[in-house]
Design a protein around this motif. Structure first.
Motif, PDB file in Angstrom:
ATOM      1  N   GLY A  33      14.812  -9.906   1.898  1.00 23.72           N
ATOM      2  CA  GLY A  33      13.464  -9.434   1.617  1.00 23.72           C
ATOM      3  C   GLY A  33      13.425  -7.924   1.726  1.00 23.72           C
ATOM      4  N   LEU A  34      12.750  -7.415   2.729  1.00 29.44           N
ATOM      5  CA  LEU A  34      12.711  -5.975   2.964  1.00 29.44           C
ATOM      6  C   LEU A  34      14.074  -5.519   3.476  1.00 29.44           C
ATOM      7  CD1 LEU A  34      10.378  -3.879   2.801  1.00 29.44           C
ATOM      8  CD2 LEU A  34      10.127  -4.114   5.275  1.00 29.44           C
ATOM      9  N   PRO A  35      14.605  -4.394   2.970  1.00 34.61           N
ATOM     10  CA  PRO A  35      15.912  -3.935   3.458  1.00 34.61           C
ATOM     11  C   PRO A  35      15.826  -3.479   4.905  1.00 34.61           C
ATOM     12  CG  PRO A  35      14.907  -2.250   2.097  1.00 34.61           C
ATOM     13  CD  PRO A  35      14.029  -3.470   1.975  1.00 34.61           C
ATOM     14  N   ILE A  36      16.943  -3.505   5.616  1.00 36.77           N
ATOM     15  CA  ILE A  36      16.993  -2.908   6.944  1.00 36.77           C
ATOM     16  C   ILE A  36      16.745  -1.415   6.765  1.00 36.77           C
ATOM     17  CG2 ILE A  36      18.339  -2.652   9.054  1.00 36.77           C
ATOM     18  CD1 ILE A  36      17.880  -5.571   8.136  1.00 36.77           C
ATOM     19  N   GLY A  37      15.855  -0.868   7.571  1.00 36.74           N
ATOM     20  CA  GLY A  37      15.478   0.533   7.386  1.00 36.74           C
ATOM     21  C   GLY A  37      14.297   0.711   6.465  1.00 36.74           C
ATOM     22  N   GLY A  38      13.704  -0.404   6.033  1.00 33.83           N
ATOM     23  CA  GLY A  38      12.537  -0.345   5.168  1.00 33.83           C
ATOM     24  C   GLY A  38      11.240  -0.352   5.959  1.00 33.83           C
ATOM     25  N   VAL A  39      10.282   0.453   5.523  1.00 34.82           N
ATOM     26  CA  VAL A  39       8.948   0.503   6.132  1.00 34.82           C
ATOM     27  C   VAL A  39       7.942   0.181   5.035  1.00 34.82           C
ATOM     28  CG1 VAL A  39       7.279   1.902   7.398  1.00 34.82           C
ATOM     29  CG2 VAL A  39       9.731   2.285   7.737  1.00 34.82           C
ATOM     30  N   LEU A  40       7.091  -0.796   5.272  1.00 34.67           N
ATOM     31  CA  LEU A  40       6.138  -1.227   4.253  1.00 34.67           C
ATOM     32  C   LEU A  40       4.770  -1.427   4.873  1.00 34.67           C
ATOM     33  CD1 LEU A  40       5.854  -2.115   1.243  1.00 34.67           C
ATOM     34  CD2 LEU A  40       6.103  -4.467   2.071  1.00 34.67           C
ATOM     35  N   ALA A  41       3.770  -0.764   4.304  1.00 35.39           N
ATOM     36  CA  ALA A  41       2.386  -0.937   4.736  1.00 35.39           C
ATOM     37  C   ALA A  41       1.670  -1.855   3.746  1.00 35.39           C
ATOM     38  CB  ALA A  41       1.676   0.410   4.804  1.00 35.39           C
ATOM     39  N   THR A  42       1.006  -2.874   4.271  1.00 39.04           N
ATOM     40  CA  THR A  42       0.286  -3.836   3.440  1.00 39.04           C
ATOM     41  C   THR A  42      -1.174  -3.889   3.849  1.00 39.04           C
ATOM     42  OG1 THR A  42       0.793  -5.675   4.939  1.00 39.04           O
ATOM     43  CG2 THR A  42       2.352  -5.257   3.137  1.00 39.04           C
ATOM     44  N   GLN A  43      -1.946  -4.564   3.034  1.00 38.97           N
ATOM     45  CA  GLN A  43      -3.370  -4.708   3.306  1.00 38.97           C
ATOM     46  C   GLN A  43      -3.659  -6.123   3.778  1.00 38.97           C
ATOM     47  OE1 GLN A  43      -5.926  -4.108  -0.071  1.00 38.97           O
ATOM     48  NE2 GLN A  43      -7.728  -3.729   1.191  1.00 38.97           N
ATOM     49  N   ASN A  44      -4.013  -6.276   5.050  1.00 38.55           N
ATOM     50  CA  ASN A  44      -4.471  -7.541   5.626  1.00 38.55           C
ATOM     51  C   ASN A  44      -3.495  -8.696   5.413  1.00 38.55           C
ATOM     52  OD1 ASN A  44      -6.558  -8.790   7.163  1.00 38.55           O
ATOM     53  ND2 ASN A  44      -7.146  -9.946   5.343  1.00 38.55           N
ATOM     54  N   ALA A  45      -2.211  -8.410   5.411  1.00 32.68           N
ATOM     55  CA  ALA A  45      -1.207  -9.456   5.219  1.00 32.68           C
ATOM     56  C   ALA A  45       0.060  -9.074   5.971  1.00 32.68           C
ATOM     57  CB  ALA A  45      -0.895  -9.637   3.738  1.00 32.68           C
ATOM     58  N   VAL A  46       0.759 -10.103   6.467  1.00 30.54           N
ATOM     59  CA  VAL A  46       1.996  -9.862   7.194  1.00 30.54           C
ATOM     60  C   VAL A  46       3.123 -10.659   6.546  1.00 30.54           C
ATOM     61  CG1 VAL A  46       1.532 -11.693   8.896  1.00 30.54           C
ATOM     62  CG2 VAL A  46       3.080  -9.808   9.479  1.00 30.54           C
ATOM     63  N   ILE A  47       4.278 -10.032   6.398  1.00 30.80           N
ATOM     64  CA  ILE A  47       5.451 -10.646   5.777  1.00 30.80           C
ATOM     65  C   ILE A  47       6.459 -10.968   6.880  1.00 30.80           C
ATOM     66  CG2 ILE A  47       7.304 -10.348   4.076  1.00 30.80           C
ATOM     67  CD1 ILE A  47       5.536  -8.114   2.827  1.00 30.80           C
ATOM     68  N   GLN A  73       0.817  -1.208   0.000  1.00 32.13           N
ATOM     69  CA  GLN A  73       0.000   0.000   0.000  1.00 32.13           C
ATOM     70  C   GLN A  73       0.859   1.270   0.000  1.00 32.13           C
ATOM     71  OE1 GLN A  73      -3.749  -0.068   0.337  1.00 32.13           O
ATOM     72  NE2 GLN A  73      -3.108  -2.007  -0.572  1.00 32.13           N
ATOM     73  N   GLU A  74       1.798   1.324   0.927  1.00 35.57           N
ATOM     74  CA  GLU A  74       2.683   2.474   1.056  1.00 35.57           C
ATOM     75  C   GLU A  74       4.068   1.982   1.467  1.00 35.57           C
ATOM     76  OE1 GLU A  74       1.013   5.700   3.552  1.00 35.57           O
ATOM     77  OE2 GLU A  74      -0.744   4.389   3.745  1.00 35.57           O
ATOM     78  N   GLY A  75       5.079   2.826   1.279  1.00 33.57           N
ATOM     79  CA  GLY A  75       6.423   2.463   1.685  1.00 33.57           C
ATOM     80  C   GLY A  75       7.272   3.677   1.981  1.00 33.57           C
ATOM     81  N   ALA A  76       8.370   3.443   2.687  1.00 39.68           N
ATOM     82  CA  ALA A  76       9.333   4.504   2.975  1.00 39.68           C
ATOM     83  C   ALA A  76      10.667   3.853   3.312  1.00 39.68           C
ATOM     84  CB  ALA A  76       8.860   5.379   4.127  1.00 39.68           C
ATOM     85  N   LEU A  77      11.748   4.574   3.016  1.00 45.93           N
ATOM     86  CA  LEU A  77      13.092   4.064   3.276  1.00 45.93           C
ATOM     87  C   LEU A  77      13.828   5.074   4.154  1.00 45.93           C
ATOM     88  CD1 LEU A  77      14.703   1.546   2.498  1.00 45.93           C
ATOM     89  CD2 LEU A  77      15.652   2.829   0.582  1.00 45.93           C
ATOM     90  N   MET A  78      14.281   4.591   5.316  1.00 45.08           N
ATOM     91  CA  MET A  78      14.911   5.460   6.304  1.00 45.08           C
ATOM     92  C   MET A  78      16.382   5.740   5.944  1.00 45.08           C
ATOM     93  SD  MET A  78      12.414   6.072   8.334  1.00 45.08           S
ATOM     94  CE  MET A  78      11.357   5.962   6.884  1.00 45.08           C
ATOM     95  N   PRO A  79      16.976   6.797   6.485  1.00 42.23           N
ATOM     96  CA  PRO A  79      18.343   7.171   6.108  1.00 42.23           C
ATOM     97  C   PRO A  79      19.422   6.216   6.585  1.00 42.23           C
ATOM     98  CG  PRO A  79      17.515   8.612   7.840  1.00 42.23           C
ATOM     99  CD  PRO A  79      16.354   7.812   7.361  1.00 42.23           C
ATOM    100  N   ASP A  80      19.105   5.296   7.485  1.00 41.80           N
ATOM    101  CA  ASP A  80      20.091   4.298   7.922  1.00 41.80           C
ATOM    102  C   ASP A  80      19.970   3.005   7.130  1.00 41.80           C
ATOM    103  OD1 ASP A  80      17.604   3.659   9.029  1.00 41.80           O
ATOM    104  OD2 ASP A  80      18.468   2.738  10.817  1.00 41.80           O
ATOM    105  N   ALA A  81      19.225   3.016   6.037  1.00 38.96           N
ATOM    106  CA  ALA A  81      18.913   1.785   5.297  1.00 38.96           C
ATOM    107  C   ALA A  81      20.157   1.126   4.712  1.00 38.96           C
ATOM    108  CB  ALA A  81      17.916   2.088   4.182  1.00 38.96           C
ATOM    109  N   HIS A  82      20.133  -0.218   4.725  1.00 39.57           N
ATOM    110  CA  HIS A  82      21.150  -1.030   4.067  1.00 39.57           C
ATOM    111  C   HIS A  82      20.532  -2.381   3.734  1.00 39.57           C
ATOM    112  CE1 HIS A  82      21.667  -1.604   8.445  1.00 39.57           C
ATOM    113  NE2 HIS A  82      22.025  -2.838   8.159  1.00 39.57           N
ATOM    114  N   PRO A  83      21.178  -3.196   2.882  1.00 45.75           N
ATOM    115  CA  PRO A  83      20.551  -4.434   2.407  1.00 45.75           C
ATOM    116  C   PRO A  83      20.220  -5.424   3.524  1.00 45.75           C
ATOM    117  CG  PRO A  83      22.413  -3.846   1.019  1.00 45.75           C
ATOM    118  CD  PRO A  83      22.466  -2.935   2.200  1.00 45.75           C
ATOM    119  N   GLY A  84      19.115  -6.145   3.321  1.00 48.90           N
ATOM    120  CA  GLY A  84      18.704  -7.212   4.235  1.00 48.90           C
ATOM    121  C   GLY A  84      18.153  -8.363   3.420  1.00 48.90           C
TER     122      GLY A  84
END
Length: 489
Positions: free
Chosen positions: A142-156, A129-140
């Motif tokens: 699946g979702l990168p460290i520092g990644g923010v992800l909003a989903t609809q009725n589902a959890v990863i 649904q929505e996303g954002a990447l924080m300034p401390d982000a680095h690879p991880g």
């Protein structure tokens, strides 16, 4: 109705030693698959079937293995049977969106392309649904460290992370700050005596109410991990986890804790849910990948529908792990408070590596994954650490919707562990620590201060996300290992 494959209440007891010595290898020889079901079966046997003869026990275990669907409602064997059954639901394949929605990026010039690509992939998920990447982000994964992800009725599960509920916790004391320098050896010994890291645990763990939670009885994977959780409670993980004494400078006269401006002695800890959270994460990630099939480069972003039994079960297990992580921190701080003979005046704490049910700007419910990101809703308090030679910050969230009410969880790495061990000099790192006046117990080159981004630049990139209440300066730091940092030849 209880099944009667063997006598469940025999009078025999001569084979207790066999049962006590029963190992995972013996269960695997019986045909049990490797994984959580092994620990779960051993736990059930220890609790309910100690008096069975060796032959009877083998028959019981083999019968449940061959006919798990017949024992899912059994009082004791049900949890084993459910773990043996294949994942519920027919596997489904999903394609990614061709064009991913735009997402906010903070400090993008300092973020590695791999982390940016991982976030772009996550935004192409059909549930995103929505996303954002924080300034401390680095690879991880699946979702990168520092990644923010909003989903609809589902959890990863890998959107939450392996160390579920990893968190920061700070206790602030009314003690003269000069004591840290005057009694450095005393405070160093406190950390040695009252904290444990990695595989080291306390000989006498302190019990906690979280260990009596019903999830430890009702969720098979959690049931199999309860003994381990008890042994590890109050301890910290390895890697970048720490407990440290330092100085807090309060710079906001209108802070929520009514602390006068000035300096205070403080304890800051960073750790998560130990083996409990890691096992839960790996178990449900595997389950998600079996039922939610994605293109190879996106496979770690497999999700669980929250309307499904597996999704609801993960949500409960995730919250259990988060509360367990909090309990570990509380015990760390309580042990040190007792050692000092002081009660903390203030305690501040926050999760990262978690998922929350929140509302978007339209008032609809979204599932917000913060993998290495700190909640920063309007008025929310949190802690953003730097490195062991740079300050951390106590912050108040501004509630910026573009960041999905989030901010960074630290400084973020600029150097991988492998690269750090290969390229950094122990002598140079030790000199750097000495110049900064840091006493360090444990750690290694892979956690040296220079593997992290400049925390001041990171904070500059997120001025619109948080305001600073106070600053924390580390002085005596303990990480995994009992030696005084690195011995230099």
């Amino acid at each position: 109705m209880e099944k009667s494959v063997v006598n469940f209440n025999p009078t025999h007891s001569k084979y207790i030693e066999y049962i006590m010595a029963l190992s995972g290898k013996k269960l695997i020889r019986l045909g049990y698959p490797e994984g959580p079901v092994i620990g779960l079966a051993l736990s059930v046997i220890q609790q309910h079937y100690k008096k069975l003869k060796k032959e009877e026990l083998n028959i019981l275990l083999k019968t449940v293995l061959e006919n798990p669907s017949e024992y899912t409602e059994h009082e004791y064997l049900g949890s084993i049977a459910k773990s043996l059954l294949p994942p519920q639901g027919t596997p489904k394949s999903f394609e990614l969106r061709k064009n991913n929605p735009a997402f906010a990026i903070y400090g993008g010039a300092d973020i590695e392309p791999i982390a940016l690509n991982q976030m772009e992939t996550a935004m192409c998920l059909p549930i995103a649904q929505e996303g954002a990447l924080m300034p401390d982000a680095h690879p991880g994964y699946g979702l990168p460290i520092g990644g923010v992800l909003a989903t609809q009725n589902a959890v990863i599960p890998y959107g939450v992370g392996v160390d579920i509920g990893c968190r920061m916790c700070m206790s602030i004391y009314d003690l003269p700050t000069q004591k840290l320098e005057q009694d450095k050896n005393t405070f160093t010994k406190m950390l040695m005596d009252h904290t444990r890291f990695g595989h080291a645990t306390f000989q006498k763990p302190i019990d906690h109410a979280v260990l009596e939670r019903k999830e430890f009885k009702e969720i098979p994977i959690a049931q199999s991990l309860k003994d381990r959780a008890y042994k590890q409670i109050g301890s910290s993980g390895g890697g970048n986890h720490f407990v440290e004494f330092g100085l807090v400078e309060i710079v906001d006269a209108h802070n929520e804790y009514q602390l006068p401006l000035g300096e205070y002695l403080a304890v800051l800890s960073h750790s998560g849910s130990r083996g409990l959270g890691a096992s839960i994460a790996n178990y449900y990630t595997k389950l998600a990948m079996q039922t939610c099939q994605l293109p190879q480069h996106a496979k770690h972003l497999a999700w669980l529908d929250l309307d499904s039994e597996a999704g609801q079960e993960y949500w409960l297990a995730m919250n259990l792990a988060g509360d367990y992580a909090s309990a570990c921190h509380h015990q760390i701080h309580e042990r040190l408070s007792q050692a000092m003979g002081e009660q903390a005046r203030v305690r501040i704490e926050n999760h990262h590596n978690f998922a929350w049910k929140e509302q978007n700007a339209q008032g609809d419910e979204i599932i917000v994954h913060r993998k290495g990101a700190t909640p920063a809703g309007k008025g929310a308090l949190g802690i953003i650490p730097g490195s062991m030679t740079s300050p951390g910050f106590i912050v108040r969230g501004k509630g910026n919707s573009l960041s999905i009410n989030s901010t960074s969880h630290g400084a973020g790495r600029v150097m991988s562990r492998t690269k750090a061990k290969k390229n950094l000099s122990a002598k140079v790192v030790k000199q750097h620590l000495q110049k900064a006046g840091i006493t360090l117990i444990g750690s290694g080159l892979d956690e040296a201060p220079m593997v992290y981004k400049d925390i001041h630049q990171v904070m500059a990139h997120q001025k619109e996300l948080v305001e600073i209440i106070g600053k924390f300066i580390p002085k005596i730091v303990r990480m995994c290992g009992d030696h005084r940092f690195i011995e230099v030849d």
